[in-house]
Motif scaffolding. Structure first.
Motif, PDB file in Angstrom:
ATOM      1  N   UNK A 125       0.824  -1.206   0.000  1.00 28.33           N
ATOM      2  CA  UNK A 125       0.000   0.000   0.000  1.00 28.33           C
ATOM      3  C   UNK A 125       0.859   1.258   0.000  1.00 28.33           C
ATOM      4  N   UNK A 126       1.979   1.225   0.723  1.00 33.43           N
ATOM      5  CA  UNK A 126       2.895   2.371   0.747  1.00 33.43           C
ATOM      6  C   UNK A 126       3.470   2.626  -0.640  1.00 33.43           C
ATOM      7  N   UNK A 127       3.902   1.562  -1.312  1.00 33.49           N
ATOM      8  CA  UNK A 127       4.423   1.707  -2.676  1.00 33.49           C
ATOM      9  C   UNK A 127       3.335   2.215  -3.623  1.00 33.49           C
ATOM     10  N   UNK A 128       2.129   1.711  -3.459  1.00 31.55           N
ATOM     11  CA  UNK A 128       1.010   2.174  -4.290  1.00 31.55           C
ATOM     12  C   UNK A 128       0.784   3.670  -4.106  1.00 31.55           C
ATOM     13  N   UNK A 129       0.776   4.121  -2.858  1.00 33.53           N
ATOM     14  CA  UNK A 129       0.532   5.536  -2.586  1.00 33.53           C
ATOM     15  C   UNK A 129       1.665   6.417  -3.093  1.00 33.53           C
ATOM     16  N   UNK A 130       2.899   5.945  -2.981  1.00 35.64           N
ATOM     17  CA  UNK A 130       4.030   6.697  -3.536  1.00 35.64           C
ATOM     18  C   UNK A 130       3.904   6.807  -5.054  1.00 35.64           C
ATOM     19  N   UNK A 131       3.517   5.725  -5.679  1.00 34.35           N
ATOM     20  CA  UNK A 131       3.337   5.709  -7.123  1.00 34.35           C
ATOM     21  C   UNK A 131       2.217   6.657  -7.545  1.00 34.35           C
ATOM     22  N   UNK A 132       1.091   6.580  -6.851  1.00 39.76           N
ATOM     23  CA  UNK A 132      -0.048   7.444  -7.160  1.00 39.76           C
ATOM     24  C   UNK A 132       0.312   8.915  -6.946  1.00 39.76           C
ATOM     25  N   UNK A 133       1.004   9.199  -5.870  1.00 42.65           N
ATOM     26  CA  UNK A 133       1.423  10.573  -5.589  1.00 42.65           C
ATOM     27  C   UNK A 133       2.344  11.097  -6.686  1.00 42.65           C
ATOM     28  N   UNK A 134       3.258  10.260  -7.167  1.00 44.60           N
ATOM     29  CA  UNK A 134       4.155  10.658  -8.257  1.00 44.60           C
ATOM     30  C   UNK A 134       3.367  10.941  -9.533  1.00 44.60           C
ATOM     31  N   UNK A 142       0.169  11.867  -9.774  1.00 38.26           N
ATOM     32  CA  UNK A 142      -0.601  13.101  -9.595  1.00 38.26           C
ATOM     33  C   UNK A 142       0.325  14.306  -9.705  1.00 38.26           C
ATOM     34  N   UNK A 143       1.508  14.203  -9.133  1.00 34.03           N
ATOM     35  CA  UNK A 143       2.493  15.284  -9.262  1.00 34.03           C
ATOM     36  C   UNK A 143       2.875  15.536 -10.710  1.00 34.03           C
ATOM     37  N   UNK A 144       3.023  14.462 -11.474  1.00 36.89           N
ATOM     38  CA  UNK A 144       3.332  14.588 -12.899  1.00 36.89           C
ATOM     39  C   UNK A 144       2.205  15.329 -13.625  1.00 36.89           C
ATOM     40  N   UNK A 146       4.791   7.120 -12.374  1.00 33.64           N
ATOM     41  CA  UNK A 146       4.574   6.313 -11.177  1.00 33.64           C
ATOM     42  C   UNK A 146       5.297   4.983 -11.218  1.00 33.64           C
ATOM     43  N   UNK A 147       6.149   4.801 -12.205  1.00 33.02           N
ATOM     44  CA  UNK A 147       6.920   3.558 -12.374  1.00 33.02           C
ATOM     45  C   UNK A 147       6.033   2.317 -12.408  1.00 33.02           C
ATOM     46  N   UNK A 173      -9.310  23.269  -9.854  1.00 33.26           N
ATOM     47  CA  UNK A 173      -8.377  22.872  -8.811  1.00 33.26           C
ATOM     48  C   UNK A 173      -7.475  21.765  -9.338  1.00 33.26           C
ATOM     49  N   UNK A 174      -6.184  21.877  -9.048  1.00 36.44           N
ATOM     50  CA  UNK A 174      -5.253  20.870  -9.516  1.00 36.44           C
ATOM     51  C   UNK A 174      -4.553  20.175  -8.362  1.00 36.44           C
ATOM     52  N   UNK A 175      -4.976  20.387  -7.158  1.00 41.87           N
ATOM     53  CA  UNK A 175      -4.327  19.765  -6.011  1.00 41.87           C
ATOM     54  C   UNK A 175      -4.984  18.437  -5.674  1.00 41.87           C
ATOM     55  N   UNK A 176      -4.195  17.529  -5.184  1.00 42.99           N
ATOM     56  CA  UNK A 176      -4.679  16.214  -4.790  1.00 42.99           C
ATOM     57  C   UNK A 176      -5.260  16.255  -3.392  1.00 42.99           C
ATOM     58  N   UNK A 177      -6.192  15.354  -3.134  1.00 44.61           N
ATOM     59  CA  UNK A 177      -6.758  15.246  -1.796  1.00 44.61           C
ATOM     60  C   UNK A 177      -6.369  13.933  -1.150  1.00 44.61           C
ATOM     61  N   UNK A 178      -5.256  13.388  -1.569  1.00 44.38           N
ATOM     62  CA  UNK A 178      -4.812  12.105  -0.991  1.00 44.38           C
ATOM     63  C   UNK A 178      -4.303  12.344   0.409  1.00 44.38           C
TER      64      UNK A 178
END
Length: 76
Positions: free
Chosen positions: A9-18, A20-22, A40-41, A71-76
């Motif tokens: 789940x941590x890897x998934x969230x890091x990937x998703x965050x990357x 969304x940042x992209x 997100x690799x 709005x372009x910000x994430x709500x994660x």
């Protein structure tokens, strides 16, 4: 098993965050699913499943929804 699931789940969230940042960094330019997933690799299928799992939308639907709200910000 629980520890492995937490790591996954941590890897998934890091990937998703990357990803969304992209999207945020490259908006309003042309954004392709292959480029978003690469950020997100992961593959395109995993990218789509992560957006569905954590945001309940596809990557393109998330982008459209953000564009409509201005709005372009994430709500994660």
């Amino acid at each position: 098993d629980t520890q492995n699931k937490n790591v996954e789940n941590s890897y998934d969230l890091l990937s998703l965050t990357a990803m969304i940042g992209f999207i945020q960094k490259n908006y309003p330019g042309k954004l392709l699913l292959k480029d978003i997933s690469s950020a997100g690799s992961c593959c395109k299928t995993k990218c789509t499943s992560l957006f569905q799992k954590y945001l309940s939308v596809s990557p393109s639907s998330w982008l459209i929804r953000c564009n409509k709200s201005g709005e372009r910000k994430s709500t994660i």
